[in-house]
Design an enzyme around this catalytic site. Structure first.
Site, PDB file in Angstrom:
ATOM      1  N   ASP A 143       0.841  -1.195   0.000  1.00  0.00           N
ATOM      2  CA  ASP A 143       0.000   0.000   0.000  1.00  0.00           C
ATOM      3  C   ASP A 143       0.883   1.255   0.000  1.00  0.00           C
ATOM      4  O   ASP A 143       1.693   1.430  -0.905  1.00  0.00           O
ATOM      5  CB  ASP A 143      -0.935  -0.071   1.212  1.00  0.00           C
ATOM      6  CG  ASP A 143      -2.055   0.943   1.204  1.00  0.00           C
ATOM      7  OD1 ASP A 143      -3.184   0.573   0.825  1.00  0.00           O
ATOM      8  OD2 ASP A 143      -1.815   2.102   1.581  1.00  0.00           O
ATOM      9  N   ASP A 277      -8.691  -7.931  -3.250  1.00  0.00           N
ATOM     10  CA  ASP A 277      -8.578  -6.518  -2.880  1.00  0.00           C
ATOM     11  C   ASP A 277      -9.125  -5.643  -4.013  1.00  0.00           C
ATOM     12  O   ASP A 277      -8.719  -5.800  -5.164  1.00  0.00           O
ATOM     13  CB  ASP A 277      -7.103  -6.200  -2.627  1.00  0.00           C
ATOM     14  CG  ASP A 277      -6.851  -4.784  -2.128  1.00  0.00           C
ATOM     15  OD1 ASP A 277      -7.827  -4.082  -1.807  1.00  0.00           O
ATOM     16  OD2 ASP A 277      -5.672  -4.402  -2.044  1.00  0.00           O
ATOM     17  N   GLY A 303      -8.009 -10.604   1.083  1.00  0.00           N
ATOM     18  CA  GLY A 303      -8.235  -9.210   0.752  1.00  0.00           C
ATOM     19  C   GLY A 303      -7.012  -8.325   0.869  1.00  0.00           C
ATOM     20  O   GLY A 303      -5.868  -8.774   0.705  1.00  0.00           O
ATOM     21  N   HIS A 304      -7.254  -7.048   1.196  1.00  0.00           N
ATOM     22  CA  HIS A 304      -6.233  -6.006   1.189  1.00  0.00           C
ATOM     23  C   HIS A 304      -5.111  -6.292   2.185  1.00  0.00           C
ATOM     24  O   HIS A 304      -3.936  -6.246   1.837  1.00  0.00           O
ATOM     25  CB  HIS A 304      -6.913  -4.669   1.516  1.00  0.00           C
ATOM     26  CG  HIS A 304      -6.022  -3.479   1.464  1.00  0.00           C
ATOM     27  ND1 HIS A 304      -5.428  -3.041   0.298  1.00  0.00           N
ATOM     28  CD2 HIS A 304      -5.626  -2.605   2.434  1.00  0.00           C
ATOM     29  CE1 HIS A 304      -4.710  -1.955   0.539  1.00  0.00           C
ATOM     30  NE2 HIS A 304      -4.803  -1.681   1.839  1.00  0.00           N
ATOM     31  N   PHE A 305      -5.472  -6.562   3.439  1.00  0.00           N
ATOM     32  CA  PHE A 305      -4.467  -6.862   4.464  1.00  0.00           C
ATOM     33  C   PHE A 305      -4.218  -8.371   4.483  1.00  0.00           C
ATOM     34  O   PHE A 305      -4.622  -9.085   5.407  1.00  0.00           O
ATOM     35  CB  PHE A 305      -4.922  -6.336   5.828  1.00  0.00           C
ATOM     36  CG  PHE A 305      -4.818  -4.844   5.952  1.00  0.00           C
ATOM     37  CD1 PHE A 305      -3.595  -4.220   6.105  1.00  0.00           C
ATOM     38  CD2 PHE A 305      -5.961  -4.049   5.897  1.00  0.00           C
ATOM     39  CE1 PHE A 305      -3.489  -2.833   6.218  1.00  0.00           C
ATOM     40  CE2 PHE A 305      -5.871  -2.666   6.013  1.00  0.00           C
ATOM     41  CZ  PHE A 305      -4.630  -2.058   6.166  1.00  0.00           C
TER      42      PHE A 305
END
Length: 328
Positions: A143, A277, A303-305
């Site tokens: 990120d 994500d 997902g994202h994390f």
């Protein structure tokens, strides 16, 4: 009587031997990455260092004699996101995970005295590495950690041993529908357009970032967003997050420079990407293969994390990839 005793003892020895062999074969079935983690895991130290007059908090584990991995966190979290990965890697590597100014437990200097920009965050990290006398390292970029880390890598290519990229962008293909409101803010940083973004670092927005796209939300600890809220709730922090949103626009013009860095220096690159994500979708992962020759990609069903659900798997990929590239 003696004969019975001897038989009894002999039988006990045979049973114990068989049990030991069965246990040993079961242990072999677990594979090379699991058996002695509890014994080999090194303690994580929680420290601060003064950089340009600001106290920067960081987590550190592992021997200084071993290769260093620098872990760069994303928005809107801190080095806390790496707590488990640090433990998983600490027996084999020297691991460093700093909090950026305004995040986690690092100082939050007033905006009038500090530029909350990606250029300045990269500068702080450069000085952090100098202060800790770290001269070569692999970088885990996630990120916000991607544009910060790519600035450092492109500036000091000979110091970077391996790139580990997890949901972090260097190609415009990765800036899809989610980025519409943010791009609108880049074009017009008005109060109204800023308000539309504040929900991302409010409680519901934080929960969504951690749980969207995961296989089992009940496995994601609420401690994540509660700990993030500790720095996000500080006075002026909302404005800091908006400043970072606005400054993200400066990263996109640098994409061609970073891509040239990939082509010129060919850093060995491991991509471990949460494929569900929608902030940084997998469309942003594939283009790395255009410019990098020694690249290995794993799209993970999360997902994202991604570390929250696939942390042990990611740690295993890191150990294997670094070992394959003689970083050991």
């Amino acid at each position: 009587m003696k004969t019975k005793t001897i038989r009894s003892v002999f039988g006990g020895v045979i049973i114990a031997t068989i049990a030991l062999l069965v246990y040993s074969f079961k242990d072999l079935d677990r594979g090379p990455s699991s058996p002695t983690k509890a014994v080999e895991e090194q303690p994580t130290y929680h420290r601060t260092v003064n950089i340009d007059g600001h106290e920067i908090f960081y987590r550190e584990a592992g021997s200084l004699k071993k290769p260093t991995i620098l872990l760069l966190h994303g928005y809107p979290t801190s080095s806390h996101m790496f707590r488990n990965l640090i433990a998983d890697l600490s027996s084999d590597y020297h691991v460093l995970a700093p909090d950026y100014p305004g995040y986690g437990r690092s100082d939050q200097p007033p905006m009038r005295n500090f530029d909350y920009t990606f250029d300045n965050m990269a500068h702080i990290l450069e000085e952090f590495l100098i202060a800790l006398q770290v001269k070569s390292y692999s970088i885990y970029l996630m990120d916000y950690g991607a544009p910060i880390g790519f600035r450092i890598a492109a500036k000091y290519p000979d110091r970077v041993e391996v790139l580990i990229i997890q949901n972090g962008n260097a190609y415009e293909e990765g800036l899809r529908d989610f980025w519409g409101p943010i791009k609108k803010y880049w074009n017009d940083p008005s109060l109204e357009n800023g308000k539309a973004l504040e929900g991302f670092h409010a409680l519901d927005g934080l929960k969504w970032q951690y749980t969207h796209g995961v296989q089992d939300p009940s496995k994601i600890s609420p401690d994540n967003w509660n700990i993030d809220l500790q720095h996000l709730s500080r006075e002026e922090n909302n404005d800091i997050q908006l400043a970072m949103f606005y400054d993200y626009r400066t990263n996109v013009p640098l994409y061609p420079d970073w891509q040239q860095y990939f082509r010129d220096h060919q850093p060995p690159t491991l991509i471990v990407w949460g494929k569900n994500d929608i902030i940084f979708p997998p469309e942003g992962a594939h283009p790395y293969k255009r410019d990098l020759k020694n690249v290995e990609m794993h799209l993970l069903d999360t997902g994202h994390f991604a570390l929250e659900e696939k942390g042990e798997e990611i740690a295993d990929h890191i150990r294997k990839f670094l070992g394959k590239n003689n970083i050991k």
